[in-house]
Design a protein around this motif. Structure first.
Motif, mmCIF file in Angstrom:
data_model
loop_
_atom_site.group_PDB
_atom_site.id
_atom_site.type_symbol
_atom_site.label_atom_id
_atom_site.label_comp_id
_atom_site.label_asym_id
_atom_site.label_seq_id
_atom_site.Cartn_x
_atom_site.Cartn_y
_atom_site.Cartn_z
ATOM 1 N N TYR A 1 86.173 21.881 -3.402
ATOM 2 C CA TYR A 1 86.243 22.674 -4.630
ATOM 3 C C TYR A 1 86.580 24.124 -4.318
ATOM 4 O O TYR A 1 87.488 24.709 -4.931
ATOM 5 N N VAL A 2 85.859 24.733 -3.361
ATOM 6 C CA VAL A 2 86.123 26.148 -3.080
ATOM 7 C C VAL A 2 87.469 26.330 -2.397
ATOM 8 O O VAL A 2 88.126 27.367 -2.577
ATOM 9 N N ALA A 3 87.908 25.315 -1.642
ATOM 10 C CA ALA A 3 89.234 25.409 -1.026
ATOM 11 C C ALA A 3 90.322 25.332 -2.082
ATOM 12 O O ALA A 3 91.322 26.068 -2.025
ATOM 13 N N ALA A 4 90.144 24.458 -3.068
ATOM 14 C CA ALA A 4 91.118 24.380 -4.164
ATOM 15 C C ALA A 4 91.176 25.711 -4.906
ATOM 16 O O ALA A 4 92.258 26.187 -5.276
ATOM 17 N N ALA A 5 90.006 26.321 -5.120
ATOM 18 C CA ALA A 5 89.972 27.629 -5.772
ATOM 19 C C ALA A 5 90.692 28.673 -4.934
ATOM 20 O O ALA A 5 91.507 29.460 -5.444
ATOM 21 N N ALA A 6 90.409 28.687 -3.641
ATOM 22 C CA ALA A 6 91.015 29.680 -2.756
ATOM 23 C C ALA A 6 92.533 29.568 -2.744
ATOM 24 O O ALA A 6 93.253 30.569 -2.819
ATOM 25 N N HIS A 7 93.046 28.355 -2.659
ATOM 26 C CA HIS A 7 94.504 28.162 -2.623
ATOM 27 C C HIS A 7 95.148 28.446 -3.978
ATOM 28 O O HIS A 7 96.360 28.715 -4.037
#
Length: 336
Positions: free
Chosen positions: A33-39
């Motif tokens: 989830y946080v990786a999707a947000a970051a990208h």
């Protein structure tokens, strides 16, 4: 290219492209989830309370670091009073610091006692509150930024039940540190409105619950898409822990228990409101039972999509709102 109007103290602090925080979602805010947000150009926070086994949080942080590939992310630590003895708040902060996390979001109570741990590690602190009076206290103890979530939010809106628009107007008058606005945020025009009112950004939770990267059952996400802004309920005010959730059988039972006995007590409510029941809904897709946090922006949650697509839609809507504020010069209008 990002509109310069969307560059704020929040984007500078986190080094992200857009002034949006992906709100911490209990049991659901993980590395993916946080990786999707970051990208997607925003910032997300792993919920520490979702990883209770020894070493699980450290492993999730390491995974997020790999997946984010140098982009920003953080860890949320809820300091709400636990229903069982033996809280590990200080130990959790030390664990996060030891993993080299740069950003922490705190919530639930005054973080002052734990700030030295975070300051010594050079960690920035965003503190989440339900109204401006608590934001003023957080400012006084030295947090870097506050997020203020209004009564429209999913989860815990506090006891004051101050709305988002009023919170942002009060924050602009009373705060000196950067602040974010949340609670019912699910459209790009709301982002522009918050920035115009002095906010450094917004917090989005419910709108992101239907992101493909959120590890929840398809039937759960379909229920959220089908729901409207009228399909939430406020309960648990009797135990001073008001929560806004998806309206279902559990909210009806709890509301009736509170109506029948205003002093019902947490022991009687716990068999209905236990977090384990809600977690099963994410796994099975049965939304009839459990306290399933959801805000009034359900009315803006229209489809399941990759998080990047949802963020892109918000950015496009914000761009359209900004264009409405920038009328065509008079000489160009006359020429046409």
């Amino acid at each position: 290219m990002t509109d310069p109007a969307l560059r704020t103290p929040m984007t500078e602090l986190y080094g992200c492209r857009l002034p949006i925080v992906a709100g911490g979602l209990m049991w659901l805010s993980d590395a993916e989830y946080v990786a999707a947000a970051a990208h997607a150009g925003i910032v997300g926070f792993i919920t520490a309370a979702s990883f209770r086994e020894p070493g699980a949080l450290r492993a999730e942080i390491a995974k997020a670091r790999r997946l984010c590939d140098g982009r920003p992310f953080g860890v949320n630590v809820s300091m709400l009073p636990k229903l069982v003895e033996g809280e590990r708040i200080a130990e959790t902060f030390r664990e996060i610091a030891g993993e080299g996390v740069a950003h922490v979001e705190t919530s639930g109570r005054n973080p002052e006692a734990f700030l030295p741990i975070l300051r010594d590690a050079g960690i920035t602190v965003l503190h989440k509150v339900p109204s401006v009076r608590f934001a003023e206290k957080a400012q006084s103890v030295g947090v870097d930024m506050v997020s203020i979530v209004g009564a429209e939010c999913g989860g815990h809106p506090g006891l004051d039940l101050v709305g988002t628009v009023v919170n942002q107007a009060l924050a602009e008058r009373r705060l000196r540190i950067p602040f974010l606005i949340g609670g019912g945020i699910g459209a790009g025009s709301q982002i522009v409105g918050a920035l115009a009112a002095g906010a450094a950004g917004v917090v989005v939770g419910t709108r992101f619950l239907v992101a493909e990267e959120v590890r929840a059952h398809p039937r759960y996400k379909a229920a959220l898409v089908a729901a409207s802004e009228r399909d939430t309920a406020l309960t648990m005010s009797s135990v001073r822990n008001t929560i806004r959730t998806l309206r279902n059988e559990t909210t009806a039972v709890v509301a009736e228990m509170e109506r029948a006995d205003p002093d019902v007590g947490i022991e009687a409510l716990l068999p209905h409101v236990s977090g384990a029941i809600g977690r099963r809904a994410y796994e099975t897709g049965d939304v009839s039972r459990g306290m399933l946090s959801a805000g009034q922006s359900l009315g803006l949650t229209d489809r399941v999509a990759p998080l990047a697509d949802i963020v892109a839609a918000l950015e496009a809507e914000a761009g359209a709102a900004l264009r409405r504020l920038r009328p065509v010069p008079l000489d160009l209008r006359e020429a046409s």
